[in-house]
Design a protein around this motif. Sequence first.
Motif, mmCIF file in Angstrom:
data_model
loop_
_atom_site.group_PDB
_atom_site.id
_atom_site.type_symbol
_atom_site.label_atom_id
_atom_site.label_comp_id
_atom_site.label_asym_id
_atom_site.label_seq_id
_atom_site.Cartn_x
_atom_site.Cartn_y
_atom_site.Cartn_z
ATOM 1 N N LEU A 29 -12.811 -2.727 5.714
ATOM 2 C CA LEU A 29 -13.749 -3.360 6.491
ATOM 3 C C LEU A 29 -13.595 -3.030 7.829
ATOM 4 O O LEU A 29 -14.307 -2.751 8.566
ATOM 5 N N THR A 30 -12.321 -3.348 8.306
ATOM 6 C CA THR A 30 -11.803 -3.112 9.632
ATOM 7 C C THR A 30 -12.149 -1.698 10.131
ATOM 8 O O THR A 30 -12.653 -1.305 11.241
ATOM 9 N N GLU A 31 -11.579 -0.787 9.138
ATOM 10 C CA GLU A 31 -11.891 0.871 9.579
ATOM 11 C C GLU A 31 -13.175 1.137 9.380
ATOM 12 O O GLU A 31 -13.619 2.092 10.290
ATOM 13 N N LEU A 32 -14.030 0.365 8.756
ATOM 14 C CA LEU A 32 -15.432 0.799 8.433
ATOM 15 C C LEU A 32 -16.000 0.394 9.835
ATOM 16 O O LEU A 32 -16.684 1.400 10.492
ATOM 17 N N GLU A 33 -15.721 -0.692 10.487
ATOM 18 C CA GLU A 33 -16.415 -0.833 11.916
ATOM 19 C C GLU A 33 -15.761 0.169 12.868
ATOM 20 O O GLU A 33 -16.492 0.684 13.857
ATOM 21 N N ASN A 63 -11.302 -5.482 -1.842
ATOM 22 C CA ASN A 63 -9.937 -6.114 -2.006
ATOM 23 C C ASN A 63 -9.152 -5.308 -0.942
ATOM 24 O O ASN A 63 -7.852 -5.584 -1.038
ATOM 25 N N SER A 64 -9.638 -5.097 0.279
ATOM 26 C CA SER A 64 -8.818 -4.561 1.504
ATOM 27 C C SER A 64 -9.591 -4.957 2.491
ATOM 28 O O SER A 64 -10.558 -4.364 3.077
ATOM 29 N N SER A 109 -16.881 -6.404 -18.328
ATOM 30 C CA SER A 109 -15.837 -5.251 -18.962
ATOM 31 C C SER A 109 -14.967 -5.203 -17.754
ATOM 32 O O SER A 109 -14.261 -4.105 -17.702
ATOM 33 N N CYS A 110 -14.529 -6.052 -16.907
ATOM 34 C CA CYS A 110 -13.563 -5.892 -16.103
ATOM 35 C C CYS A 110 -11.963 -5.977 -16.762
ATOM 36 O O CYS A 110 -11.955 -6.085 -17.652
ATOM 37 N N GLY A 111 -11.194 -5.209 -15.840
ATOM 38 C CA GLY A 111 -9.879 -5.044 -16.623
ATOM 39 C C GLY A 111 -9.249 -6.271 -16.456
ATOM 40 O O GLY A 111 -9.379 -7.160 -16.005
ATOM 41 N N SER A 112 -7.965 -6.242 -17.111
ATOM 42 C CA SER A 112 -7.171 -7.362 -17.189
ATOM 43 C C SER A 112 -6.301 -7.742 -15.748
ATOM 44 O O SER A 112 -5.958 -8.772 -15.870
ATOM 45 N N THR A 113 -6.035 -6.635 -15.153
ATOM 46 C CA THR A 113 -5.310 -7.029 -13.662
ATOM 47 C C THR A 113 -6.360 -7.467 -12.738
ATOM 48 O O THR A 113 -7.038 -6.613 -12.329
ATOM 49 N N LYS A 114 -6.336 -8.591 -12.292
ATOM 50 C CA LYS A 114 -7.279 -9.110 -11.433
ATOM 51 C C LYS A 114 -6.660 -9.166 -9.847
ATOM 52 O O LYS A 114 -5.301 -9.743 -10.032
ATOM 53 N N VAL A 115 -7.153 -9.129 -8.896
ATOM 54 C CA VAL A 115 -6.392 -9.443 -7.535
ATOM 55 C C VAL A 115 -7.767 -10.298 -6.663
ATOM 56 O O VAL A 115 -8.878 -10.374 -7.048
ATOM 57 N N ARG A 116 -6.909 -11.003 -5.853
ATOM 58 C CA ARG A 116 -7.877 -11.949 -5.146
ATOM 59 C C ARG A 116 -8.738 -11.292 -4.030
ATOM 60 O O ARG A 116 -8.006 -10.288 -3.243
ATOM 61 N N LYS A 117 -9.963 -11.269 -4.049
ATOM 62 C CA LYS A 117 -10.662 -10.576 -3.035
ATOM 63 C C LYS A 117 -10.312 -10.937 -1.719
ATOM 64 O O LYS A 117 -10.229 -12.383 -1.407
#
Length: 177
Positions: free
Chosen positions: A31-35, A26-27, A82-90
């Motif tokens: 991924l950028t920091e990982l690299e 979701n961030s 069992s996902c929560g009700s508030t979803k965000v776009r990947k």
Amino acid sequence: GREQFHGLGSMYCRGAAAVILTYDVNSLQSLTELEDRFLALTDTASADCIFAIVGNKVDLTDDCALSPETEDENRPEKSLASCGSTKVRKQVRAEDAIALYKKILKYKMLDEKDVPAAEKMCFETSAKTGYKVDYLFETVFEMVVPIIVRQKAEGPPQTVDITDYKPAKRTKSGCCA
């Protein structure tokens, strides 16, 4: 606080047979920091190290109808029901993780023909629900064990036998002898 311990990372990767690099799906920044932060830490890993790129927190995405990453239809996987009700776009797509995996191979000067395929080494998991966590570790474990067995057979022992200790002979030298 991350900077405080950043210098210790290469010590933990020294001689590693596997490195699991994890980011938040979701961030895009994660991924950028990982690299940026952790790619250089892989310098001290063993030459035939296995790399896995893992997107975590998939349980928080609006993409709950994920297809299994394995062709084995009988494999029991924990569902995302069992996902929560508030979803965000990947924010990070699988293609982004595959691109990072290929950058690692290029950085390590590894030929894609000599390592596992990117599609097999990029995972999306949920540490909270356990979604595909077992699958991740089983996959890495199946690849790492033969490497470790081969390394042990080929190389010198990785431990020191302290029962084989012989004290150094004392010689008279200097002012205190």
